[in-house]
Scaffold this motif. Structure first.
Motif, PDB file in Angstrom:
ATOM      1  N   GLU A   1       0.808  -1.225   0.000  1.00 48.99           N
ATOM      2  CA  GLU A   1       0.000   0.000   0.000  1.00 48.99           C
ATOM      3  C   GLU A   1       0.841   1.275   0.000  1.00 48.99           C
ATOM      4  OE1 GLU A   1      -1.636   1.548   4.071  1.00 48.99           O
ATOM      5  OE2 GLU A   1      -1.885  -0.633   4.092  1.00 48.99           O
ATOM      6  N   ALA A   2       2.146   1.149   0.215  1.00 51.04           N
ATOM      7  CA  ALA A   2       2.993   2.320   0.370  1.00 51.04           C
ATOM      8  C   ALA A   2       3.518   2.825  -0.979  1.00 51.04           C
ATOM      9  CB  ALA A   2       4.172   1.981   1.283  1.00 51.04           C
ATOM     10  N   TYR A   3       4.048   4.049  -0.971  1.00 51.32           N
ATOM     11  CA  TYR A   3       4.814   4.573  -2.095  1.00 51.32           C
ATOM     12  C   TYR A   3       6.256   4.122  -1.912  1.00 51.32           C
ATOM     13  CZ  TYR A   3       7.445   7.880  -4.972  1.00 51.32           C
ATOM     14  OH  TYR A   3       8.310   8.440  -5.876  1.00 51.32           O
ATOM     15  N   ARG A   4       6.882   3.671  -2.978  1.00 53.16           N
ATOM     16  CA  ARG A   4       8.250   3.155  -2.897  1.00 53.16           C
ATOM     17  C   ARG A   4       9.223   4.144  -3.523  1.00 53.16           C
ATOM     18  NH1 ARG A   4      10.362  -2.946  -4.345  1.00 53.16           N
ATOM     19  NH2 ARG A   4      12.589  -2.561  -4.017  1.00 53.16           N
ATOM     20  N   ILE A   5      10.229   4.561  -2.757  1.00 49.02           N
ATOM     21  CA  ILE A   5      11.250   5.480  -3.257  1.00 49.02           C
ATOM     22  C   ILE A   5      12.382   4.670  -3.890  1.00 49.02           C
ATOM     23  CG2 ILE A   5      12.977   7.213  -2.631  1.00 49.02           C
ATOM     24  CD1 ILE A   5      11.175   8.064  -0.351  1.00 49.02           C
ATOM     25  N   THR A   6      12.638   4.926  -5.156  1.00 48.82           N
ATOM     26  CA  THR A   6      13.749   4.262  -5.842  1.00 48.82           C
ATOM     27  C   THR A   6      14.825   5.253  -6.267  1.00 48.82           C
ATOM     28  OG1 THR A   6      12.542   4.402  -7.935  1.00 48.82           O
ATOM     29  CG2 THR A   6      12.341   2.349  -6.684  1.00 48.82           C
ATOM     30  N   GLU A   7      14.423   6.505  -6.537  1.00 50.10           N
ATOM     31  CA  GLU A   7      15.371   7.538  -6.912  1.00 50.10           C
ATOM     32  C   GLU A   7      14.979   8.864  -6.273  1.00 50.10           C
ATOM     33  OE1 GLU A   7      15.890   8.028 -11.092  1.00 50.10           O
ATOM     34  OE2 GLU A   7      16.904   6.108 -11.370  1.00 50.10           O
ATOM     35  N   MET A   8      15.926   9.784  -6.224  1.00 54.94           N
ATOM     36  CA  MET A   8      15.659  11.146  -5.784  1.00 54.94           C
ATOM     37  C   MET A   8      16.172  12.098  -6.840  1.00 54.94           C
ATOM     38  SD  MET A   8      16.582  12.959  -2.155  1.00 54.94           S
ATOM     39  CE  MET A   8      16.076  14.651  -1.793  1.00 54.94           C
ATOM     40  N   ALA A   9      15.339  13.075  -7.209  1.00 59.94           N
ATOM     41  CA  ALA A   9      15.724  14.079  -8.201  1.00 59.94           C
ATOM     42  C   ALA A   9      16.206  15.341  -7.485  1.00 59.94           C
ATOM     43  CB  ALA A   9      14.545  14.410  -9.105  1.00 59.94           C
ATOM     44  N   PHE A  10      17.180  16.007  -8.087  1.00 60.04           N
ATOM     45  CA  PHE A  10      17.741  17.224  -7.516  1.00 60.04           C
ATOM     46  C   PHE A  10      17.582  18.359  -8.529  1.00 60.04           C
ATOM     47  CE2 PHE A  10      19.616  13.774  -5.223  1.00 60.04           C
ATOM     48  CZ  PHE A  10      19.726  14.240  -3.923  1.00 60.04           C
ATOM     49  N   TRP A  11      16.839  19.388  -8.121  1.00 61.69           N
ATOM     50  CA  TRP A  11      16.566  20.538  -8.980  1.00 61.69           C
ATOM     51  C   TRP A  11      17.303  21.755  -8.437  1.00 61.69           C
ATOM     52  CZ3 TRP A  11      12.981  20.790 -13.191  1.00 61.69           C
ATOM     53  CH2 TRP A  11      12.391  19.559 -13.500  1.00 61.69           C
ATOM     54  N   ARG A  12      17.789  22.589  -9.368  1.00 61.52           N
ATOM     55  CA  ARG A  12      18.540  23.784  -8.990  1.00 61.52           C
ATOM     56  C   ARG A  12      18.290  24.875 -10.026  1.00 61.52           C
ATOM     57  NH1 ARG A  12      22.977  20.027 -10.766  1.00 61.52           N
ATOM     58  NH2 ARG A  12      22.857  19.219  -8.636  1.00 61.52           N
ATOM     59  N   PRO A  13      18.693  26.109  -9.734  1.00 64.63           N
ATOM     60  CA  PRO A  13      18.466  27.197 -10.699  1.00 64.63           C
ATOM     61  C   PRO A  13      19.206  26.969 -12.015  1.00 64.63           C
ATOM     62  CG  PRO A  13      18.968  28.092  -8.525  1.00 64.63           C
ATOM     63  CD  PRO A  13      19.245  26.617  -8.464  1.00 64.63           C
TER      64      PRO A  13
END
Length: 632
Positions: free
Chosen positions: A97-109
């Motif tokens: 039932e959970a959301y699974r984190i596989t990656e993280m995105a990094f945003w910058r100016p």
């Protein structure tokens, strides 16, 4: 899951037969209890679920609310916590039932147009494969529901006593129930009614404003909050492309956002940077409106837009890092002269930011740590000195957590131009992944954690760290099984016996070890009461170096095939072999001459010893289980 050994079970096997204090359990809160847990948050509910497995122990958990938590603030579930859920039997269901984190995105100016943000990179969430379990997002309320189900289905039929507010306690220092607790009805027609409960032990799991902490004179010290964040769980329409990916977003002049997608496919959480809090703010930042938070989020997200359609929950908090001076009621002047009677866990003893996803996870490990120890002392398995290891172990963990979170939360609040390298935040996330995942805890040598003198015999199972499971082949049914998954939260010690080279039944060090552990008076099994199954206190498994086809299960020593239940049935599920392509001896750096790996009830490696070091193993357990029980 094992069942039927007490007779055929036709219903849900997760619902254990009522036994001990669970038979005719009174609805009304009794005047005397063995353990009183104050607060039904993650630490409290896990502690209750663990203690509920011991039929002879009266555990009650009181909560100021009038019912279950509907929506919780915490939502990040690290892989170490999912390993813990496996021990309590609900990992698969909560993963589903959970959301699974596989990656993280990094945003910058954007360097060409700093007013706009661009994706600067992505980082895999677990680059090292440190756990077979995933990193999840699911609401705290659901975690509590699962632990509540475990407790309610246990032999003791434990359920929370809602509508009771803790007021005060006094440790008398004498009698069987020396802790006098004053409670007041906080809900219902009897609101305002006072009740006195006498307890042998009290566990305070009552949050950052803990009254239990105040009652035992603990003080919190640390950094004053100086940075504010607005947090909101929302349903929204947006053109931001990574709305369903965990993201760290840094803008040129609007601050930062930590975006956390939530379970269910539509809900997501945003931690929105509200900036530095002035010294003379006097809490005014907490009055920041929902509209102001949304406007700030849109400024940070530019050129993308956020159209919020529904707000499930929101709050404003200030980041502060605080730690109590001790986690129990024994003041420094009394150390060594008495054992503790009152303990505090979770936010009651350590507070920090929410953005590293640590609060609920570390709190649950606090509850796991103290609960099995209380159970062993109350059942007479272990001396009261065992309880002093709780504060000694967990305070160090909390200090390390706060040090890590200071760095992480500071980096999240920095402006892009303050970084030496635009990828600095991403690099830190990858480099330190093992810590927030929950796997850097390493308990120091103590009553229940041995030395590392023989660590080279099992390099992949570091003493003091959690038992890192891997696959082996169960001989009886040929199934590949994660060894750690067969270890439930039943309060038993695990003794994994990795055999030397000879085949099963042949003269060998493992055969000699089996003879010793099943018959010798200095064997830990000798402490198990005669009326219980041979494996009631110690779960002993053997893992041979051969493949299952080469292991004759009839030749395996009886020590690894105990008789269980009233019908004295053979438990065949303790004998394992290796798997082609995944040799556990190679995967975990285990000596081919054999090795014994001892694991605590809370899944941490307690000792590593040669097969021939039976005297040393006996001495280790004599300190912990030297209670004079009738030998088998």
């Amino acid at each position: 899951m094992q069942f039927h050994h007490h007779g055929y079970v036709s219903g849900d096997p997760r619902i254990q037969p009522a036994a001990g204090t669970g038979i005719d359990r009174p609805e009304e809160l009794p005047g005397e209890v063995d353990v009183l847990i104050v607060g039904s948050g993650p630490a409290g509910m896990l502690a209750a679920a663990q203690l509920s497995q011991f039929p002879g122990i009266t555990t009650r958990i009181v909560e100021r609310r009038d019912g279950r938590l509907a929506i919780g603030q915490a939502d990040g579930i690290q892989a170490r916590s999912v390993e813990t859920f496996q021990a309590f039997g609900f990992a698969e269901r909560i993963i589903a039932e959970a959301y699974r984190i596989t990656e993280m995105a990094f945003w910058r100016p954007d360097t060409e147009n700093p007013r706009n943000i661009i994706r600067g990179g992505r980082a895999v969430d677990d680059t090292t494969g440190i756990s077979e379990f995933p990193h999840l997002i699911v609401n705290q309320a659901r975690v509590l529901d699962y632990f509540a189900e475990v407790a309610a289905h246990s032999p003791t039929r434990t359920t929370p006593d809602y509508g009771w507010d803790f007021q005060a306690l006094e440790v008398a220092g004498e009698g069987d129930h020396p802790v006098k607790v004053t409670l007041v009805r906080s809900a219902g027609p009897e609101a305002g009614t006072e009740k006195i409960v006498h307890a042998k032990y009290v566990v305070g799991c009552d949050g950052a404003r803990s009254k239990v902490r105040d009652a035992i004179g603990c003080t919190m010290a640390g950094d004053k909050a100086n940075h504010a964040w607005g947090v909101m769980d929302i349903l929204a329409v947006t053109d931001f492309p990574d709305i369903r990916t965990k993201s760290a977003i840094q803008s040129h002049d609007g601050g930062s956002i930590l975006l956390i997608p939530r379970e269910g496919g539509h809900l997501f959480r945003m931690y929105v940077d509200l900036g530095v809090v002035p010294e003379d703010d006097k809490g005014a930042v907490r009055n920041t409106s929902m509209e102001q938070i949304i406007a700030q989020a849109n400024q940070i997200l530019h050129p993308y837009t956020l159209d919020v359609r529904n707000v499930a929950w929101h709050s404003v908090y200030e980041v502060g890092h605080r730690l109590t001076d001790r986690f129990d009621d024994v003041v420094p002047a009394d150390l060594g002269t008495r054992t503790p009677r009152v303990f505090i866990t979770g936010d009651a003893c350590h507070t920090h930011s929410a953005k590293a996803g640590q609060g609920m996870n570390v709190s649950m490990q606090d509850g796991f740590n103290i609960a099995w120890k209380l159970a062993h002392v109350l059942e007479g398995r272990s001396p009261e000195s065992l309880l002093s290891t709780y504060s000694a172990e967990r305070q160090v963990v909390a200090k390390n957590l706060i040090d890590f979170d200071k760095t992480w939360s500071t980096m999240m609040a920095k402006k892009p131009e303050e970084f030496d390298d635009p990828a600095e935040l991403e690099d830190f996330y990858v480099r330190t992944a093992e810590f927030p995942a929950g796997f850097m805890t390493e308990y120091a040598p103590s009553l229940i954690t041995g030395s590392t003198a023989h660590q080279e015999l099992a390099a992949g199972f570091p003493v003091g760290k959690r038992f890192k499971s891997t696959l082996a082949s169960r001989v009886c049914d040929t199934n590949p099984i994660h060894l750690g998954h067969h270890a439930t939260a039943d309060g038993r010690w695990r003794i994994y016996v990795f055999a030397d080279r000879p085949e099963a039944g042949a003269a060998s060090a493992v055969t000699d070890f089996a003879r010793w552990i099943s018959t010798a008076p200095d064997s830990p099994l000798a402490a198990t009461p005669n009326e219980l199954d041979a494996d009631a206190w110690f779960d002993v498994k053997v893992i041979y170096q051969q493949r299952l086809d080469d292991i004759d299960i009839n030749a395996v020593p009886a020590a690894f095939k105990p008789l269980v239940g009233p019908f004295a049935l053979i438990d065949y599920e303790k004998v394992y072999g290796t798997i082609d392509g995944n040799d556990i001896f190679e995967a975990r750096g285990l000596s081919r001459d054999g090795v014994v790996v001892v694991v605590r009830p809370d899944q941490y490696v307690a000792n590593v010893l040669p097969l021939t070091a039976t005297a040393e193993l006996g001495e280790f357990f004599a300190q912990i289980h030297g209670s004079g029980k009738t030998a088998r």
